[in-house]
Design an enzyme around this catalytic site. Structure first.
Site, PDB file in Angstrom:
ATOM      1  N   ARG A   1       7.712  14.017   1.841  1.00  0.00           N
ATOM      2  CA  ARG A   1       9.061  13.959   2.417  1.00  0.00           C
ATOM      3  C   ARG A   1      10.139  14.239   1.372  1.00  0.00           C
ATOM      4  NH1 ARG A   1       7.887   8.020   4.551  1.00  0.00           N
ATOM      5  NH2 ARG A   1       5.826   8.948   4.626  1.00  0.00           N
TER       6      ARG A   1
ATOM      7  N   ASP B   1      -2.458  15.926  -4.490  1.00  0.00           N
ATOM      8  CA  ASP B   1      -1.726  14.660  -4.333  1.00  0.00           C
ATOM      9  C   ASP B   1      -2.638  13.490  -4.680  1.00  0.00           C
ATOM     10  OD1 ASP B   1      -0.119  12.564  -3.581  1.00  0.00           O
ATOM     11  OD2 ASP B   1      -0.320  12.927  -1.403  1.00  0.00           O
TER      12      ASP B   1
ATOM     13  N   LYS C   1       5.059  22.139   3.312  1.00  0.00           N
ATOM     14  CA  LYS C   1       4.726  21.246   2.189  1.00  0.00           C
ATOM     15  C   LYS C   1       3.598  21.885   1.392  1.00  0.00           C
ATOM     16  CE  LYS C   1       2.638  16.701   1.161  1.00  0.00           C
ATOM     17  NZ  LYS C   1       2.237  15.372   1.676  1.00  0.00           N
TER      18      LYS C   1
ATOM     19  N   ASP D   1       3.453   7.772  -3.420  1.00  0.00           N
ATOM     20  CA  ASP D   1       2.516   8.547  -2.597  1.00  0.00           C
ATOM     21  C   ASP D   1       3.209   9.132  -1.356  1.00  0.00           C
ATOM     22  OD1 ASP D   1       0.158   9.692  -1.865  1.00  0.00           O
ATOM     23  OD2 ASP D   1      -0.791   7.849  -1.151  1.00  0.00           O
TER      24      ASP D   1
ATOM     25  N   ASP E   1      -3.421  19.292   0.504  1.00  0.00           N
ATOM     26  CA  ASP E   1      -2.063  18.820   0.804  1.00  0.00           C
ATOM     27  C   ASP E   1      -1.033  19.953   0.734  1.00  0.00           C
ATOM     28  OD1 ASP E   1      -0.669  16.632   1.704  1.00  0.00           O
ATOM     29  OD2 ASP E   1      -0.207  15.847  -0.292  1.00  0.00           O
TER      30      ASP E   1
ATOM     31  N   GLU F   1       5.358  11.370  -1.074  1.00  0.00           N
ATOM     32  CA  GLU F   1       6.044  12.402  -1.858  1.00  0.00           C
ATOM     33  C   GLU F   1       6.381  13.649  -1.046  1.00  0.00           C
ATOM     34  OE1 GLU F   1       2.869  12.237  -1.603  1.00  0.00           O
ATOM     35  OE2 GLU F   1       2.465  14.326  -1.152  1.00  0.00           O
TER      36      GLU F   1
ATOM     37  N   LYS G   1      -3.744   6.750  -5.201  1.00  0.00           N
ATOM     38  CA  LYS G   1      -4.635   6.633  -4.039  1.00  0.00           C
ATOM     39  C   LYS G   1      -5.999   6.097  -4.475  1.00  0.00           C
ATOM     40  CE  LYS G   1      -2.935  10.626  -1.368  1.00  0.00           C
ATOM     41  NZ  LYS G   1      -2.488   9.924  -0.162  1.00  0.00           N
TER      42      LYS G   1
HETATM   43  N1  BES Z   1      -0.674  13.709   1.712  1.00  0.00           N
HETATM   44  C1  BES Z   1      -0.555  12.387   2.169  1.00  0.00           C
HETATM   45  C2  BES Z   1      -0.815  12.241   3.667  1.00  0.00           C
HETATM   46  C3  BES Z   1      -2.238  12.410   4.133  1.00  0.00           C
HETATM   47  C4  BES Z   1      -3.127  11.365   4.048  1.00  0.00           C
HETATM   48  C5  BES Z   1      -2.630  13.585   4.686  1.00  0.00           C
HETATM   49  C6  BES Z   1      -4.425  11.529   4.523  1.00  0.00           C
HETATM   50  C7  BES Z   1      -3.922  13.742   5.177  1.00  0.00           C
HETATM   51  C8  BES Z   1      -4.815  12.718   5.086  1.00  0.00           C
HETATM   52  C9  BES Z   1       0.852  11.854   1.921  1.00  0.00           C
HETATM   53  O1  BES Z   1       1.484  12.340   0.807  1.00  0.00           O
HETATM   54  C10 BES Z   1       0.746  10.367   1.786  1.00  0.00           C
HETATM   55  O2  BES Z   1       0.044   9.926   0.937  1.00  0.00           O
HETATM   56  N2  BES Z   1       1.436   9.637   2.624  1.00  0.00           N
HETATM   57  C11 BES Z   1       1.370   8.198   2.611  1.00  0.00           C
HETATM   58  C12 BES Z   1       2.731   7.669   2.975  1.00  0.00           C
HETATM   59  C13 BES Z   1       2.853   6.166   2.830  1.00  0.00           C
HETATM   60  C14 BES Z   1       2.763   5.776   1.392  1.00  0.00           C
HETATM   61  C15 BES Z   1       4.179   5.737   3.413  1.00  0.00           C
HETATM   62  C16 BES Z   1       0.345   7.751   3.647  1.00  0.00           C
HETATM   63  O3  BES Z   1       0.290   8.316   4.726  1.00  0.00           O
HETATM   64  O4  BES Z   1      -0.425   6.848   3.335  1.00  0.00           O
HETATM   65 ZN    ZN Z   2       0.885  14.274   0.179  1.00  0.00          ZN
HETATM   66 ZN    ZN Z   3       1.042  11.269  -0.949  1.00  0.00          ZN
END
Ligand code: BES
Ligand code: ZN
Ligand code: ZN
Length: 507
Positions: A358, A277, A272, A354, A295, A356, A284
């Protein structure tokens, strides 16, 4: 940092500092030992008064000791004798580096025969010594104006030279392990730098350029980069969809390494590469958002993995696929509820922009599947839930293939990186069903956010292909509070070493 492996009597050398080691006794109430016999005698009093304990990573510096040709002597603890692991050696070497840096020395000799007790562990420990020194020497200061000035001053920027001194220095296995440690340490540091660069200096285009530049001159390694038009043509609706909120073009990076016969199926690594992000329209919170420059660490670490595999000339074929984009909230950004089609034809509703990672991995995994690889391994800073579950010690990994699970455990045992097997079941898959499209990008259930994310990814992996997903959200950066060879705040380069060990199992 410059190294060399020297087959000399250590006491015959002359340089600013000497590093020797200490080991705690396995028997209770017995004194620790300094592993250099003459210094063990010389320091008997210090040992008796327990100023040297042999505790792992303890450093006791004797400034201006004037021992033979050495001005300073540093004694570094290795832990309890008879139970010293290669990870202990890595950490002790990192501690040694920090002590040398504090002394501001430019040249030091390290008494390697005090670490390795015989041929059996010498190669393993030679590798971890070099890794520990190199990893600890990483700094990211290129954006500080004062450091730029320093670099102009040749004297100030003179690198530290460490002579790793051993009577086994001419042993073939020790030499090879020394080189391997150098390659691994260097590539991990390369990946860390990509992670540490801020979003404005590490866009998808720049990430792709970095992969192209780094691969130049490495035999058997080829890098192809697809731009936005090509990504569209290749029907990568996930990667394209995520990129729509940004002015920066997405990139799809393909690294191909040929180290075996063309007929041999490749080992595929997927990363990834989200260079920033913000969450997109499902934005966020601002606190801590700056961390989302990291990210792309999964992508950076896959780039490092391919570089290391090629430099080590492993007799395998390997591919590295990195989907790279920003996730911003510009006027054309994907909106909650929008539906996109991935490369394998599956459709998904984007119910939270968010989630994204996946979506871009969906296309990369579909493409990996088309290459009919022996195995697919991916790394991604995918979910905040992973940080909740495992914090910043272990990387959680998901696989339904028990043979691959064994391989991963073995690889992590060799690399010293901590991994933890996480559950992935049909229940998690069910939670990802869409209302209007095939899939939803967020779970309809509560909890297990890392497992449901993995279940989403699984929909893009061809049936029968062994696959493991590594969620490095908690370990991709800021693990220096746990590991002394990582910087407290920066990228860790995690999984490069484990992935290389995994790759070796496909030789
Ligand atoms: N890049 C983030 C995941 C992340 C969060 C990595 C904090 C490291 C520290 C990812 O893209 C994300 O925001 N995922 C969301 C998914 C949710 C909306 C289902 C998450 O984990 O909050
Ligand atoms: Zn992300
Ligand atoms: Zn995200």
């Amino acid at each position: 940092m410059v190294f060399n492996l020297l087959n000399k009597e250590i006491d015959s050398l002359t340089c600013q500092a000497l590093v020797v080691f200490s080991k705690a006794s396995a028997q209770k109430d017995k004194n620790p030992k300094v592993t250099h016999s003459e210094l063990n005698k010389k320091l008997a009093e210090v040992i008796a008064e327990k100023s040297i304990t042999g505790k792992l990573s303890e450093t006791v510096t004797f400034r201006e000791m004037g021992y033979k040709g050495f001005r300073h002597v540093v004694v570094v603890g290795l832990g309890k004798e008879n139970s010293i692991s290669h990870e202990d050696v890595r950490q002790a070497s990192a501690a040694a580096y920090q002590a040398l840096k504090a002394l501001n020395v430019k040249e030091a000799a390290l008494h390697f025969d005090g670490i390795a007790t015989g041929k059996k562990d010498a190669a393993d420990f030679a590798r971890s010594t070099v890794e520990g020194l190199l990893l600890a020497s990483y700094v990211f200061d290129e954006l500080k104006s004062s450091k730029k000035e320093d670099k102009k001053d040749a004297k100030a920027s003179q690198e530290m030279t460490v002579h790793v001194v051993s009577k086994l220095a001419n042993d073939k296995a020790v030499k090879a392990a020394f080189t391997e440690g150098t390659i691994l340490g260097t590539t991990v540091n390369f990946s860390r730098r990509l992670g540490d660069l801020p979003g404005n200096l590490m866009t998808p285009t720049l990430l792709a350029n970095a992969a192209v530049d780094a691969a130049k001159g490495i035999a058997g390694l080829k890098v192809t980069v697809w731009d936005k038009a090509r990504i569209k043509k290749e029907r990568m609706g996930g990667l394209l969809g995520v990129s729509m909120g940004s002015d920066q073009e997405p990139r799809f990076i393909i690294m191909e390494y040929k180290g075996a016969a063309a007929a041999k199926k490749p080992v595929a690594f997927v990363g990834k590469g989200l260079t920033f992000d913000c969450g997109g329209i499902s934005i966020k919170p601002s606190a801590g958002m700056e961390e989302m420059k990291f990210d792309m660490c999964g992508g950076a670490n896959v780039i490092g993995t391919l570089l290391a595999i090629a430099k080590l000339k492993l007799k395998i074929n390997a591919v590295g696929l990195i989907a790279s984009t920003e996730n911003l909230a510009g006027p054309s950004a994907t909106k909650p509820g929008d539906v996109h089609t991935a490369r394998n034809g599956k459709t998904f509703e984007v119910n939270n922009t968010d989630a994204e990672g996946r979506l871009i991995l969906a296309d990369a995994l579909s493409y990996a599947t088309e290459l009919e690889p022996q195995v697919i391994i991916d790394a991604a800073t995918l979910t905040g839930a992973m940080v909740m579950a495992l914090g910043n010690t272990h990387t959680g990994y998901f696989t339904r293939n028990s043979q691959l699970k064994n391989k991963v455990e073995k690889a992590a045992g060799e690399s010293g990186e901590w991994v933890w097997n996480m559950p992935l079941t049909d229940h998690h898959v069910k939670d990802m069903k869409g209302t209007y499209a095939d899939l939803s990008n967020i779970s309809s259930g509560k909890g297990a956010g890392s497992a449901t994310a993995a279940a989403f990814l699984e929909q893009f992996v061809g049936e029968g292909i062994p696959w493991a997903h590594f969620d490095i959200a908690g370990t991709g950066w800021a693990v220096g509070n746990r590991l002394n060879y990582c910087t407290p705040k920066g990228a860790s380069g995690v999984m490069v070493r484990t992935f290389v060990e995994l790759a070796k199992q496909y030789v």
